[in-house]
Design a protein around this motif. Sequence first.
Motif, PDB file in Angstrom:
ATOM      1  N   ILE A 275       0.840  -1.194   0.000  1.00 28.47           N
ATOM      2  CA  ILE A 275       0.000   0.000   0.000  1.00 28.47           C
ATOM      3  C   ILE A 275       0.875   1.244   0.000  1.00 28.47           C
ATOM      4  O   ILE A 275       1.842   1.342   0.738  1.00 28.47           O
ATOM      5  CB  ILE A 275      -0.913  -0.010   1.242  1.00 28.47           C
ATOM      6  N   ASN A 276       0.518   2.205  -0.849  1.00 30.02           N
ATOM      7  CA  ASN A 276       1.201   3.497  -0.843  1.00 30.02           C
ATOM      8  C   ASN A 276       0.369   4.465  -0.021  1.00 30.02           C
ATOM      9  O   ASN A 276      -0.818   4.644  -0.284  1.00 30.02           O
ATOM     10  CB  ASN A 276       1.356   4.023  -2.273  1.00 30.02           C
ATOM     11  N   VAL A 277       0.983   5.075   0.966  1.00 28.51           N
ATOM     12  CA  VAL A 277       0.247   6.005   1.827  1.00 28.51           C
ATOM     13  C   VAL A 277       0.757   7.419   1.637  1.00 28.51           C
ATOM     14  O   VAL A 277       1.909   7.646   1.262  1.00 28.51           O
ATOM     15  CB  VAL A 277       0.355   5.606   3.323  1.00 28.51           C
ATOM     16  N   ASP A 278      -0.123   8.378   1.879  1.00 30.92           N
ATOM     17  CA  ASP A 278       0.216   9.795   1.799  1.00 30.92           C
ATOM     18  C   ASP A 278       0.817  10.211   3.131  1.00 30.92           C
ATOM     19  O   ASP A 278       0.102  10.612   4.041  1.00 30.92           O
ATOM     20  CB  ASP A 278      -1.048  10.597   1.473  1.00 30.92           C
ATOM     21  N   LEU A 279       2.130  10.082   3.244  1.00 25.88           N
ATOM     22  CA  LEU A 279       2.794  10.327   4.522  1.00 25.88           C
ATOM     23  C   LEU A 279       2.577  11.757   5.010  1.00 25.88           C
ATOM     24  O   LEU A 279       2.352  11.992   6.196  1.00 25.88           O
ATOM     25  CB  LEU A 279       4.296  10.047   4.393  1.00 25.88           C
ATOM     26  N   GLU A 280       2.612  12.706   4.078  1.00 26.85           N
ATOM     27  CA  GLU A 280       2.447  14.106   4.473  1.00 26.85           C
ATOM     28  C   GLU A 280       1.041  14.359   5.007  1.00 26.85           C
ATOM     29  O   GLU A 280       0.847  15.020   6.028  1.00 26.85           O
ATOM     30  CB  GLU A 280       2.731  15.027   3.282  1.00 26.85           C
ATOM     31  N   GLY A 281       0.027  13.783   4.325  1.00 22.53           N
ATOM     32  CA  GLY A 281      -1.353  13.958   4.772  1.00 22.53           C
ATOM     33  C   GLY A 281      -1.593  13.377   6.148  1.00 22.53           C
ATOM     34  O   GLY A 281      -2.303  13.960   6.972  1.00 22.53           O
ATOM     35  N   ILE A 282      -0.975  12.210   6.407  1.00 24.13           N
ATOM     36  CA  ILE A 282      -1.133  11.569   7.716  1.00 24.13           C
ATOM     37  C   ILE A 282      -0.431  12.394   8.794  1.00 24.13           C
ATOM     38  O   ILE A 282      -0.983  12.640   9.870  1.00 24.13           O
ATOM     39  CB  ILE A 282      -0.578  10.130   7.676  1.00 24.13           C
ATOM     40  N   ALA A 283       0.791  12.815   8.495  1.00 25.52           N
ATOM     41  CA  ALA A 283       1.554  13.590   9.475  1.00 25.52           C
ATOM     42  C   ALA A 283       0.826  14.873   9.862  1.00 25.52           C
ATOM     43  O   ALA A 283       0.879  15.312  11.011  1.00 25.52           O
ATOM     44  CB  ALA A 283       2.940  13.916   8.919  1.00 25.52           C
ATOM     45  N   ASN A 284       0.126  15.452   8.904  1.00 22.01           N
ATOM     46  CA  ASN A 284      -0.566  16.721   9.167  1.00 22.01           C
ATOM     47  C   ASN A 284      -1.618  16.600  10.263  1.00 22.01           C
ATOM     48  O   ASN A 284      -1.895  17.563  10.970  1.00 22.01           O
ATOM     49  CB  ASN A 284      -1.222  17.247   7.881  1.00 22.01           C
ATOM     50  N   TYR A 285      -2.235  15.434  10.407  1.00 22.33           N
ATOM     51  CA  TYR A 285      -3.288  15.334  11.421  1.00 22.33           C
ATOM     52  C   TYR A 285      -2.875  14.543  12.662  1.00 22.33           C
ATOM     53  O   TYR A 285      -3.627  14.498  13.637  1.00 22.33           O
ATOM     54  CB  TYR A 285      -4.591  14.782  10.812  1.00 22.33           C
ATOM     55  N   VAL A 286      -1.679  13.958  12.641  1.00 23.14           N
ATOM     56  CA  VAL A 286      -1.214  13.175  13.791  1.00 23.14           C
ATOM     57  C   VAL A 286      -0.025  13.832  14.493  1.00 23.14           C
ATOM     58  O   VAL A 286       0.062  13.816  15.724  1.00 23.14           O
ATOM     59  CB  VAL A 286      -0.836  11.734  13.333  1.00 23.14           C
ATOM     60  N   GLU A 287       0.873  14.411  13.718  1.00 27.84           N
ATOM     61  CA  GLU A 287       2.112  14.950  14.283  1.00 27.84           C
ATOM     62  C   GLU A 287       1.845  16.028  15.325  1.00 27.84           C
ATOM     63  O   GLU A 287       1.014  16.912  15.135  1.00 27.84           O
ATOM     64  CB  GLU A 287       2.985  15.525  13.155  1.00 27.84           C
ATOM     65  N   ASP A 288       2.542  15.895  16.443  1.00 28.55           N
ATOM     66  CA  ASP A 288       2.448  16.849  17.562  1.00 28.55           C
ATOM     67  C   ASP A 288       1.049  16.903  18.181  1.00 28.55           C
ATOM     68  O   ASP A 288       0.688  17.887  18.830  1.00 28.55           O
ATOM     69  CB  ASP A 288       2.868  18.263  17.128  1.00 28.55           C
TER      70      ASP A 288
END
Length: 606
Positions: A265-278
């Motif tokens: 599976i290819n995931v949108d790492l940036e999109g995920i980080a935007n709502y989880v990071e910090d």
Amino acid sequence: MKLQSRLVLLVLIDMLLVWVSIYTSYLFRFDGYISPNYIEQCIRYAAISMIFCSASLMYFKLYNRIWEYASIGEMISIFKAVTIGCTASYLFMFFFFSPRIPFSVFIRVLETMIIVIGVSRFAWRVLRDKYYKKKLDQRKALIVGAGDCGILIAKELKFNSQSNLYPMAFIDDDVAKKNHQVVGLPVLGGRDQIIEVVAKHDIDEIIIAIPSVSRKDISEIIGICKLTKAKLKIIPKINDLIQGKVTINAIRDVVVEDLLGRDPINVDLEGIANYVEDKVVLITGAGGSIGSELCRQIAPFRPSKLLLLGHGENSIYDIEREMSRLFPGLLLETIIADVQDKERIQDVFTCYRPKVVFHAAAHKHVPLMERNPAEAIKNNVFGTKNVAECADLYQAERFVLISTDKAVNPTSIMGATKRIAEMLIQSLDRTSNTRFVAVRFGNVLGSRGSVIPHFKEQIEAGGPVTVTHPEMIRYFMTIPEAVQLVIQAGAFAQGGEVFILDMGSPVKIADLASDLIRLSGFEPGVDIEITYSGIRPGEKLYEELLLSEEDISSTRHDRIFIGRPITISRSQLDLEMKRLEKVIGEEHSAIREVIGHLVSGYSHVS
């Protein structure tokens, strides 16, 4: 001391070879008679060449090689070392001594030295290859893939004294390799020849050594191999080849996950980080199969704090230890709590104020929940209600409910309660600033309560393997890929959606049982029987992923789809929830009657 003795011996042998090369070159040049003038030159030339050539061989580290593994690289090094040593010797003689060495002698010396020094080095390799033949107690192996990985495996199996396998041949789809030999082993054809080759050569095990091809191709090759009686093994991934990890220890048994035939599976790492990071992230049911994998996959996105909430202390303790080891810099909080306890859940939200909530806590076992419907309602419905309402009250940004395909036209209490949970969050989403979404998928391989561990136990016990119905089919996914898609779906959340994961093609449970028996080295119906026990309460022959009134639409990810939110009257839902709460302690029939009013499409199967 032993290494020094070896070095001295090798240098002396090379000096002798240098002398033989120079003397024979003079003999050939002068037709067997060397005049006294040239005898003196020959001796001087040999002495100087011994020094220069030995120094050159040392410079190229040819005394530090393990020659039983010699290859083209070693041959090139010999050519360079001998050429430099011979040229340096000839030039030294040319400038400092006379008469000049005939150029034809120099050429012949160079040719002879390359041959004799090369032969001396490769002789051990040749003897080794002849020595390592199949031993009586070794099983015959067929390697699928005559590329770099297959060659490495073939060498490992041939020359590793600890191996209980010996390679007999290759299978490769490259027609240019057919009927040729690779590392001394024949390439007997493409994948269409596997069954014939296994039968003809009495192959015991097949090793699939093509880690760079797609999972679909791997699945197709496994499908062919399953038709033989040979045991299957596989090299897992291309990274193992890149990192130099391809040894006999890297070969593993083929598992059911390999049969699914889906690419990574290819995931949108940036999109995920935007709502989880910090962000403070809460995972309920964190000790379960899905919950614990959520912990592992969310941690790399650097949440400011990860809250591991669960009811079972042992499972939470286990995931806490694992996360502390894998992610030592991550802030963790382990919380023992029951989602049914509203006050406790409120305390958790008051204390930690999570911004992202993954709600994986649920009772999932269908037959058990048929016998205990009140517990399913308390946990799956009112537990979800407690967590969701707190997410709304304490202004969480996202709430992701882990749902199931059994919520679609449910025939079980478990499925119906999960459908009510979906309805609850869709209702909340219309009045809340929190984005409430559900992610719906089918069975996950290897999860607690799934058929795979149960089948494995039965196989280990010698059978029989029990299947409920010969025509029963299910959608399957691995735990990691399901969780990856859940996290990705959270990035797409706008509010109110039911995200539906592409589960691929459905699998017959009977076929799954047969595959597991074969992968364990047995023959279905011969070594281990498959018996049919009948459909259990709440089960149906096939599952669906979409309700008839849910229009499906695509997302930016090719494996995630959206079911259109269904309009639910909040007042009607609240009324039915109160009725449901009242009947929790009553007869099962009364509970099912209220569920029937609340969930359209629910039909009880006894």
